[in-house]
Design a protein around this motif. Sequence first.
Motif, PDB file in Angstrom:
ATOM      1  N   ALA A  19      -9.554  -9.979   1.296  1.00 24.61           N
ATOM      2  CA  ALA A  19      -8.627  -8.955   1.775  1.00 24.61           C
ATOM      3  C   ALA A  19      -8.324  -7.939   0.683  1.00 24.61           C
ATOM      4  O   ALA A  19      -8.216  -6.732   0.942  1.00 24.61           O
ATOM      5  CB  ALA A  19      -7.328  -9.612   2.250  1.00 24.61           C
ATOM      6  N   LEU A  20      -8.210  -8.421  -0.549  1.00 25.33           N
ATOM      7  CA  LEU A  20      -7.928  -7.532  -1.679  1.00 25.33           C
ATOM      8  C   LEU A  20      -9.086  -6.562  -1.902  1.00 25.33           C
ATOM      9  O   LEU A  20      -8.879  -5.347  -2.049  1.00 25.33           O
ATOM     10  CB  LEU A  20      -7.679  -8.366  -2.932  1.00 25.33           C
ATOM     11  CG  LEU A  20      -7.258  -7.617  -4.194  1.00 25.33           C
ATOM     12  CD1 LEU A  20      -5.977  -6.823  -3.966  1.00 25.33           C
ATOM     13  CD2 LEU A  20      -7.084  -8.591  -5.355  1.00 25.33           C
ATOM     14  N   LEU A  21     -10.283  -7.089  -1.878  1.00 25.41           N
ATOM     15  CA  LEU A  21     -11.468  -6.235  -2.059  1.00 25.41           C
ATOM     16  C   LEU A  21     -11.570  -5.199  -0.944  1.00 25.41           C
ATOM     17  O   LEU A  21     -11.861  -4.030  -1.194  1.00 25.41           O
ATOM     18  CB  LEU A  21     -12.727  -7.100  -2.063  1.00 25.41           C
ATOM     19  CG  LEU A  21     -13.170  -7.656  -3.416  1.00 25.41           C
ATOM     20  CD1 LEU A  21     -14.361  -8.587  -3.241  1.00 25.41           C
ATOM     21  CD2 LEU A  21     -13.502  -6.523  -4.379  1.00 25.41           C
ATOM     22  N   ALA A  22     -11.296  -5.633   0.277  1.00 28.70           N
ATOM     23  CA  ALA A  22     -11.380  -4.723   1.421  1.00 28.70           C
ATOM     24  C   ALA A  22     -10.373  -3.588   1.283  1.00 28.70           C
ATOM     25  O   ALA A  22     -10.679  -2.429   1.586  1.00 28.70           O
ATOM     26  CB  ALA A  22     -11.146  -5.496   2.717  1.00 28.70           C
ATOM     27  N   ALA A  23      -9.168  -3.915   0.787  1.00 28.09           N
ATOM     28  CA  ALA A  23      -8.139  -2.889   0.627  1.00 28.09           C
ATOM     29  C   ALA A  23      -8.535  -1.885  -0.453  1.00 28.09           C
ATOM     30  O   ALA A  23      -8.340  -0.679  -0.300  1.00 28.09           O
ATOM     31  CB  ALA A  23      -6.801  -3.540   0.282  1.00 28.09           C
ATOM     32  N   ALA A  34     -12.121   5.018   0.063  1.00 22.81           N
ATOM     33  CA  ALA A  34     -12.577   5.836   1.186  1.00 22.81           C
ATOM     34  C   ALA A  34     -11.463   6.741   1.711  1.00 22.81           C
ATOM     35  O   ALA A  34     -11.629   7.405   2.724  1.00 22.81           O
ATOM     36  CB  ALA A  34     -13.099   4.934   2.299  1.00 22.81           C
ATOM     37  N   GLY A  35     -10.308   6.723   1.045  1.00 21.59           N
ATOM     38  CA  GLY A  35      -9.260   7.655   1.430  1.00 21.59           C
ATOM     39  C   GLY A  35      -7.988   7.032   1.971  1.00 21.59           C
ATOM     40  O   GLY A  35      -7.006   7.735   2.204  1.00 21.59           O
ATOM     41  N   ASP A  36      -7.970   5.712   2.176  1.00 24.54           N
ATOM     42  CA  ASP A  36      -6.752   5.058   2.653  1.00 24.54           C
ATOM     43  C   ASP A  36      -5.729   4.955   1.520  1.00 24.54           C
ATOM     44  O   ASP A  36      -6.040   5.258   0.369  1.00 24.54           O
ATOM     45  CB  ASP A  36      -7.087   3.658   3.175  1.00 24.54           C
ATOM     46  CG  ASP A  36      -7.645   3.702   4.588  1.00 24.54           C
ATOM     47  OD1 ASP A  36      -7.901   4.820   5.089  1.00 24.54           O
ATOM     48  OD2 ASP A  36      -7.830   2.628   5.176  1.00 24.54           O
ATOM     49  N   ALA A  37      -4.534   4.487   1.877  1.00 27.65           N
ATOM     50  CA  ALA A  37      -3.480   4.319   0.880  1.00 27.65           C
ATOM     51  C   ALA A  37      -3.929   3.340  -0.207  1.00 27.65           C
ATOM     52  O   ALA A  37      -4.663   2.393   0.062  1.00 27.65           O
ATOM     53  CB  ALA A  37      -2.201   3.826   1.551  1.00 27.65           C
ATOM     54  N   ARG A  38      -3.474   3.591  -1.413  1.00 29.07           N
ATOM     55  CA  ARG A  38      -3.850   2.735  -2.540  1.00 29.07           C
ATOM     56  C   ARG A  38      -3.085   1.413  -2.529  1.00 29.07           C
ATOM     57  O   ARG A  38      -1.978   1.324  -2.010  1.00 29.07           O
ATOM     58  CB  ARG A  38      -3.529   3.458  -3.853  1.00 29.07           C
ATOM     59  CG  ARG A  38      -4.520   4.526  -4.226  1.00 29.07           C
ATOM     60  CD  ARG A  38      -4.330   4.936  -5.676  1.00 29.07           C
ATOM     61  NE  ARG A  38      -3.003   5.478  -5.944  1.00 29.07           N
ATOM     62  CZ  ARG A  38      -2.156   4.995  -6.868  1.00 29.07           C
ATOM     63  NH1 ARG A  38      -2.492   3.957  -7.584  1.00 29.07           N
ATOM     64  NH2 ARG A  38      -0.978   5.549  -7.059  1.00 29.07           N
ATOM     65  N   VAL A  39      -3.673   0.411  -3.163  1.00 32.23           N
ATOM     66  CA  VAL A  39      -2.971  -0.846  -3.411  1.00 32.23           C
ATOM     67  C   VAL A  39      -2.096  -0.622  -4.642  1.00 32.23           C
ATOM     68  O   VAL A  39      -2.606  -0.356  -5.732  1.00 32.23           O
ATOM     69  CB  VAL A  39      -3.967  -1.994  -3.686  1.00 32.23           C
ATOM     70  CG1 VAL A  39      -3.207  -3.282  -4.006  1.00 32.23           C
ATOM     71  CG2 VAL A  39      -4.900  -2.195  -2.506  1.00 32.23           C
ATOM     72  N   ILE A  40      -0.763  -0.679  -4.459  1.00 36.42           N
ATOM     73  CA  ILE A  40       0.133  -0.417  -5.584  1.00 36.42           C
ATOM     74  C   ILE A  40       0.890  -1.669  -6.017  1.00 36.42           C
ATOM     75  O   ILE A  40       1.714  -1.615  -6.914  1.00 36.42           O
ATOM     76  CB  ILE A  40       1.128   0.716  -5.263  1.00 36.42           C
ATOM     77  CG1 ILE A  40       1.956   0.385  -4.023  1.00 36.42           C
ATOM     78  CG2 ILE A  40       0.381   2.041  -5.075  1.00 36.42           C
ATOM     79  CD1 ILE A  40       3.121   1.349  -3.811  1.00 36.42           C
ATOM     80  N   LEU A  70       0.841  -1.190   0.000  1.00 31.68           N
ATOM     81  CA  LEU A  70       0.000   0.000   0.000  1.00 31.68           C
ATOM     82  C   LEU A  70       0.879   1.245   0.000  1.00 31.68           C
ATOM     83  O   LEU A  70       1.935   1.265   0.624  1.00 31.68           O
ATOM     84  CB  LEU A  70      -0.896   0.009   1.248  1.00 31.68           C
ATOM     85  CG  LEU A  70      -1.762  -1.235   1.453  1.00 31.68           C
ATOM     86  CD1 LEU A  70      -2.548  -1.097   2.740  1.00 31.68           C
ATOM     87  CD2 LEU A  70      -2.697  -1.449   0.284  1.00 31.68           C
ATOM     88  N   GLY A  71       0.434   2.263  -0.715  1.00 28.96           N
ATOM     89  CA  GLY A  71       1.206   3.490  -0.746  1.00 28.96           C
ATOM     90  C   GLY A  71       0.736   4.398  -1.844  1.00 28.96           C
ATOM     91  O   GLY A  71      -0.456   4.462  -2.140  1.00 28.96           O
ATOM     92  N   THR A  72       1.697   5.069  -2.456  1.00 29.01           N
ATOM     93  CA  THR A  72       1.361   6.027  -3.488  1.00 29.01           C
ATOM     94  C   THR A  72       2.405   5.956  -4.593  1.00 29.01           C
ATOM     95  O   THR A  72       3.603   6.019  -4.326  1.00 29.01           O
ATOM     96  CB  THR A  72       1.295   7.449  -2.890  1.00 29.01           C
ATOM     97  OG1 THR A  72       1.177   8.385  -3.953  1.00 29.01           O
ATOM     98  CG2 THR A  72       2.508   7.772  -2.061  1.00 29.01           C
ATOM     99  N   LEU A 104       3.659  -3.086  -8.702  1.00 33.21           N
ATOM    100  CA  LEU A 104       4.927  -3.551  -8.151  1.00 33.21           C
ATOM    101  C   LEU A 104       4.792  -4.958  -7.598  1.00 33.21           C
ATOM    102  O   LEU A 104       3.789  -5.304  -6.971  1.00 33.21           O
ATOM    103  CB  LEU A 104       5.382  -2.627  -7.022  1.00 33.21           C
ATOM    104  CG  LEU A 104       5.946  -1.256  -7.420  1.00 33.21           C
ATOM    105  CD1 LEU A 104       6.120  -0.396  -6.174  1.00 33.21           C
ATOM    106  CD2 LEU A 104       7.285  -1.419  -8.138  1.00 33.21           C
ATOM    107  N   TRP A 105       5.802  -5.767  -7.850  1.00 32.43           N
ATOM    108  CA  TRP A 105       5.880  -7.108  -7.265  1.00 32.43           C
ATOM    109  C   TRP A 105       7.173  -7.180  -6.466  1.00 32.43           C
ATOM    110  O   TRP A 105       8.251  -6.981  -7.031  1.00 32.43           O
ATOM    111  CB  TRP A 105       5.915  -8.169  -8.374  1.00 32.43           C
ATOM    112  CG  TRP A 105       4.572  -8.487  -8.965  1.00 32.43           C
ATOM    113  CD1 TRP A 105       3.712  -7.616  -9.565  1.00 32.43           C
ATOM    114  CD2 TRP A 105       3.961  -9.781  -9.017  1.00 32.43           C
ATOM    115  NE1 TRP A 105       2.595  -8.296  -9.989  1.00 32.43           N
ATOM    116  CE2 TRP A 105       2.721  -9.622  -9.674  1.00 32.43           C
ATOM    117  CE3 TRP A 105       4.348 -11.058  -8.577  1.00 32.43           C
ATOM    118  CZ2 TRP A 105       1.860 -10.690  -9.890  1.00 32.43           C
ATOM    119  CZ3 TRP A 105       3.498 -12.114  -8.800  1.00 32.43           C
ATOM    120  CH2 TRP A 105       2.264 -11.928  -9.450  1.00 32.43           C
TER     121      TRP A 105
END
Length: 150
Positions: free
Chosen positions: A61-65, A71-77, A32-34, A104-105
């Motif tokens: 878990a992926l859907l929840a993230a 809703a404003g949390d860090a993005r899944v990158i 998670l990040g930007t 990113l992996w």
Amino acid sequence: MVTIAVIAREALDRIVAETAADPEREACGLLLGTDDAILEARPCANVADDPATRFEINPVALLAAHRAARAGDARVIGCYHSHPNGYAAPSPRDAADAAPDSGLWLIAAGSVVTAWRAVPDGAVHGRFDPVTLRCVTGEAITGVRHKDIS
Ligand SMILES: [Zn+2]
């Protein structure tokens, strides 16, 4: 093309710790990040049929993230996973499983963590380009973000 991503020390430590916690299974989770800055590594259940040789992040878990990001949390990158075989590079199976826009992996083996970007025509297995990973403090990443915004 080699690009650079930064990762918070806490996130990198988390990945190494998760990898060590169960060396017989592939540990996995979300990044998670930007953009190219990883603020958090969030461990997720590996729901693959054969977790010793493969990983599949728990889709719940992926859907929840993704929902939290909206809703404003860090993005899944991106995502991370470990290789119990000790080889910290993408496998042909990883390439087959990776969507070309999956970000990113990070791949961990022991205490070694390598970074890759999933792309349509990558240098490795036709799917991944190498990324140089720089470990910094979380505060440094926040500083980068502020600088980018201003
Ligand atoms: Zn793999």
